[in-house]
Design a protein around this motif. Sequence first.
Motif, mmCIF file in Angstrom:
data_model
loop_
_atom_site.group_PDB
_atom_site.id
_atom_site.type_symbol
_atom_site.label_atom_id
_atom_site.label_comp_id
_atom_site.label_asym_id
_atom_site.label_seq_id
_atom_site.Cartn_x
_atom_site.Cartn_y
_atom_site.Cartn_z
ATOM 1 N N THR A 105 1.099 -1.523 -0.189
ATOM 2 C CA THR A 105 -0.007 -0.268 0.312
ATOM 3 C C THR A 105 0.868 1.094 -0.189
ATOM 4 N N VAL A 106 0.440 2.382 -0.929
ATOM 5 C CA VAL A 106 1.219 3.840 -0.845
ATOM 6 C C VAL A 106 -0.095 4.420 -0.447
ATOM 7 N N VAL A 107 0.273 5.365 0.260
ATOM 8 C CA VAL A 107 -0.496 6.377 0.820
ATOM 9 C C VAL A 107 -0.621 7.711 0.411
ATOM 10 N N LEU A 108 -1.395 8.764 -0.522
ATOM 11 C CA LEU A 108 -0.752 9.721 -0.229
ATOM 12 C C LEU A 108 -1.985 10.946 0.133
ATOM 13 N N TRP A 109 -1.591 11.621 0.830
ATOM 14 C CA TRP A 109 -2.254 12.493 1.638
ATOM 15 C C TRP A 109 -2.251 13.986 1.408
ATOM 16 N N GLY A 110 -2.822 14.991 1.919
ATOM 17 C CA GLY A 110 -2.541 16.296 2.210
ATOM 18 C C GLY A 110 -3.909 16.824 2.957
ATOM 19 N N SER A 111 -3.698 18.407 3.258
ATOM 20 C CA SER A 111 -3.567 19.658 3.022
ATOM 21 C C SER A 111 -3.870 21.002 3.611
ATOM 22 N N GLN A 112 -5.314 21.688 3.058
ATOM 23 C CA GLN A 112 -4.892 23.060 2.752
ATOM 24 C C GLN A 112 -4.561 23.769 4.102
ATOM 25 N N GLN A 159 -5.145 10.752 -7.794
ATOM 26 C CA GLN A 159 -6.450 9.879 -8.291
ATOM 27 C C GLN A 159 -5.298 9.597 -9.769
ATOM 28 N N THR A 160 -4.905 10.019 -9.948
ATOM 29 C CA THR A 160 -3.996 10.271 -11.155
ATOM 30 C C THR A 160 -3.091 9.695 -11.122
ATOM 31 N N LEU A 161 -2.157 10.281 -9.918
ATOM 32 C CA LEU A 161 -0.631 9.551 -9.684
ATOM 33 C C LEU A 161 -1.076 8.059 -9.106
ATOM 34 N N ALA A 162 -2.111 7.627 -8.300
ATOM 35 C CA ALA A 162 -1.932 6.560 -7.899
ATOM 36 C C ALA A 162 -2.233 5.410 -8.824
ATOM 37 N N ALA A 163 -3.220 6.532 -10.220
ATOM 38 C CA ALA A 163 -3.424 4.740 -11.305
ATOM 39 C C ALA A 163 -2.025 4.964 -11.500
ATOM 40 N N ALA A 164 -0.746 6.094 -12.119
ATOM 41 C CA ALA A 164 0.177 5.519 -12.481
ATOM 42 C C ALA A 164 0.410 4.656 -11.682
ATOM 43 N N TRP A 165 0.939 4.492 -11.027
ATOM 44 C CA TRP A 165 1.845 3.631 -9.313
ATOM 45 C C TRP A 165 0.812 1.981 -9.995
ATOM 46 N N LEU A 166 -0.401 2.132 -9.365
ATOM 47 C CA LEU A 166 -1.619 1.535 -9.950
ATOM 48 C C LEU A 166 -0.476 0.452 -11.527
ATOM 49 N N ARG A 167 -0.571 1.341 -12.411
ATOM 50 C CA ARG A 167 -0.741 0.703 -13.358
ATOM 51 C C ARG A 167 0.671 0.011 -13.617
ATOM 52 N N VAL A 209 -3.345 1.897 -3.255
ATOM 53 C CA VAL A 209 -3.589 3.690 -3.338
ATOM 54 C C VAL A 209 -4.584 3.936 -2.238
ATOM 55 N N ILE A 210 -4.120 4.404 -1.355
ATOM 56 C CA ILE A 210 -5.160 5.273 -0.178
ATOM 57 C C ILE A 210 -4.323 6.769 -0.148
#
Length: 168
Positions: free
Chosen positions: A57-64, A129-137, A144-145
């Motif tokens: 699993t990879v986690v991509l998270w952010g905050s404004q 989501q684009t980065l997650a899709a690339a990593w999954l591909r 990816v969460i």
Amino acid sequence: MNMPWAGAVLEHRFDTATLSALARRYASVPLRRAGPLVELVIVGLATVLDKQPDMPTVVLWGSQTGIAAAGNRLVSCIEIVREPVFPFDFLASQPIVAAIALQKRFPCIENALYQPWTGDAAVHWQRAQTLAAAWLRVGRCTRVICGQVEPDESGEGEHIGRWQILRR
């Protein structure tokens, strides 16, 4: 490969006391000086990963607002309250604290990446989501969460976390 499977966006809302108690329950390491930003990440992922199969699993998270608010809290301690600020206070405001706690608690997490962002939340989700899709591909991981955490630094409102799982 087709587009990855994307689950529904899950939203969590907590008051300060509940968030703090849950974070300490879910963390496998002591959370010294951890603020709501780190607590939201730990609680959110513990909730999302509960009863999920163990897979890379990879986690991509952010905050404004989270990182800026944590930094402002440190500055106010110096300027207004006149409390000493120690290097550990500064380090505790950084996203790496969440990554360390997550990898200790969930060995399936191979990488946790903080993405700073401003502006439109829809743009943030699309980028994640684009980065997650690339990593999954390319097979970098199986899941990816993606997440967004917004702590309420006033302590009077709700801390909000939003999470979405994407899988091959």
